[in-house]
Write a protein that holds these residues in place. Sequence first.
Motif, PDB file in Angstrom:
ATOM      1  N   SER A  42       0.735  -1.209   0.170  1.00  0.00           N
ATOM      2  CA  SER A  42      -0.067   0.020  -0.086  1.00  0.00           C
ATOM      3  C   SER A  42       0.742   1.074   0.060  1.00  0.00           C
ATOM      4  N   CYS A  43       2.244   1.219  -0.314  1.00  0.00           N
ATOM      5  CA  CYS A  43       3.060   2.160  -0.370  1.00  0.00           C
ATOM      6  C   CYS A  43       3.445   3.044   0.865  1.00  0.00           C
ATOM      7  N   VAL A  44       3.130   2.348   2.015  1.00  0.00           N
ATOM      8  CA  VAL A  44       3.327   2.971   3.202  1.00  0.00           C
ATOM      9  C   VAL A  44       4.913   2.958   3.506  1.00  0.00           C
ATOM     10  N   LYS A  45       5.524   4.225   3.896  1.00  0.00           N
ATOM     11  CA  LYS A  45       6.813   4.350   3.877  1.00  0.00           C
ATOM     12  C   LYS A  45       7.316   3.513   5.137  1.00  0.00           C
ATOM     13  N   ILE A  46       8.305   2.435   4.878  1.00  0.00           N
ATOM     14  CA  ILE A  46       8.886   1.623   6.126  1.00  0.00           C
ATOM     15  C   ILE A  46      10.230   2.463   6.319  1.00  0.00           C
ATOM     16  N   LYS A  47      10.372   3.008   7.536  1.00  0.00           N
ATOM     17  CA  LYS A  47      11.461   3.502   8.011  1.00  0.00           C
ATOM     18  C   LYS A  47      12.594   2.715   8.425  1.00  0.00           C
ATOM     19  N   ASN A  48      11.990   1.789   9.402  1.00  0.00           N
ATOM     20  CA  ASN A  48      12.948   0.648   9.926  1.00  0.00           C
ATOM     21  C   ASN A  48      12.169  -0.583  10.036  1.00  0.00           C
ATOM     22  N   PHE A  49      13.018  -1.364   9.522  1.00  0.00           N
ATOM     23  CA  PHE A  49      12.563  -2.856   9.457  1.00  0.00           C
ATOM     24  C   PHE A  49      13.372  -3.856  10.561  1.00  0.00           C
ATOM     25  N   PHE A  50      12.593  -4.427  11.637  1.00  0.00           N
ATOM     26  CA  PHE A  50      13.173  -5.559  12.283  1.00  0.00           C
ATOM     27  C   PHE A  50      13.020  -6.933  12.261  1.00  0.00           C
ATOM     28  N   TYR A  51      13.858  -7.676  12.079  1.00  0.00           N
ATOM     29  CA  TYR A  51      13.229  -9.265  11.760  1.00  0.00           C
ATOM     30  C   TYR A  51      14.438 -10.034  12.418  1.00  0.00           C
ATOM     31  N   THR A  52      13.953 -11.407  12.472  1.00  0.00           N
ATOM     32  CA  THR A  52      14.861 -12.265  13.502  1.00  0.00           C
ATOM     33  C   THR A  52      15.366 -13.138  12.243  1.00  0.00           C
TER      34      THR A  52
END
Lengths: 266, 266
Positions: A46-56
């Motif tokens: 939906s084109c939301v701006k992802i500033k930070n992505f955290f994943y394991t």
Amino acid sequence: MVVQLKSHENPIIKHVLKLINSKSFRKREKEFVIEGARLCENAVMSCVKIKNFFYTEKALERYKSTVELILKFAEKSYSVSEGIMESISDVKNSQGILCLCSMLDKQLCLDKISNVDKIVVFESIQDPSNLGTMLRTAEALGINEIILTQDCCDIYNPKVLRGSMGAVFRLLIHITCDLQALIHYFNDNEIKTYAAVPDNNSVIITNVDFNDGPCAVFIGNEGNGLKEKTINLCSKKLTIPMKGRAESLNAAVATSIIMWELIRGG
Amino acid sequence: MVVQLKSHENPIIKHVLKLINSKSFRKREKEFVIEGARLCENAVMSCVKIKNFFYTEKALERYKSTVELILKFAEKSYSVSEGIMESISDVKNSQGILCLCSMLDKQLCLDKISNVDKIVVFESIQDPSNLGTMLRTAEALGINEIILTQDCCDIYNPKVLRGSMGAVFRLLIHITCDLQALIHYFNDNEIKTYAAVPDNNSVIITNVDFNDGPCAVFIGNEGNGLKEKTINLCSKKLTIPMKGRAESLNAAVATSIIMWELIRGG
């Protein structure tokens, strides 16, 4: 760019927690947090701006394509331990995927809603699960434009975002700080205004022709319904007839039936 | 007869806790527990047998008429401290009113449902909040007869009882252990059988005439829907048309719309 994040003391962790727990902090920072493979993928789509992505690491294994998709769009990504993920997660069984996003512009500009067909207005909805369900239902029924009063619970509340199944990203949601001005605007522009009330002396909802021109339906707070002022400004009152001793529907159910009627004949 | 109950160690306290937490224990003892002024008053008014009534001094002050009413009907009453009430209460802010009741007879006897008009059958509903909401909605919409499969969540689960707003006491609820036999019975007795499915190739629900003779609508589990076997035995499949990327309604909302359509033209 992926950074290995190893310390719970990193300021970004505290920042995320504050965003999850405080509406005013979300508002000030113009940021919010989402969790889970499906919701985060929805946000990207939906084109939301992802500033930070955290994943394991586990998430990278289990949700490979989703993690790789988000990695492409995120400004900055953090690989974190299970322990860190658990400390920032708001859900019981975290999938190990969490995004910090920029808020979308949801402030109401009247010129943006000039092509009204069928619109639903929520006044003072307080419960995040209710609001989430209502937004999810609106999308599934094809009602694409929703207006919320400023005192409704925050659409960026984690429970609203989850309950809405990402509908928050896709619906046209406007926040208004002047409901009365809005109703006047509708009335002046031949947009019919209907107040939903639990009052058997009102028009039964099945007797309203929602296809006779553009219209807006106003739905009130879970416990107290619409404010008297709002009801009086609307051109008609409508109601769902009820039976039984309880004579009550829960707010999300009543709203769903109203939205269903709104689109039923359309 | 009112007994002052002062010790947390009293066996009746453990008995109450076990009833709250264990479906199998409820089933074995044929007892269940309800809380709160409104729900307990509802139970009395619905002629539910109150075996034990627990209340605090504060409750006697705040809900005088309710407490006095229950005292009249309870077989045995206990005045308890705030501390004891807290230890047996299942809710955050206890009102200090709790009843241990005898189960009602809800086993299905086919001769009991011979005068079917409109009936809703739930298969394998798992979430107590969903089931509670569905039962509350059924009552408010005037659908008085509900059939549940044996593997649905227990109607005496505290969350179901609360969510139903006491509708559990007032609706005709039957539990069946043989759904297939039931569908055959309906089919053989000219009771139309409709399977609700999320499948756009089915009959759109607004195209079904629910007033053309008696009928039964079958609604399935939250995640998996109806079982294939059930769908195949029913004479028609019906669906709610859905839009948007999520293309999904939550179970309680979908069920509410189906029940609304069932009674809408009646």
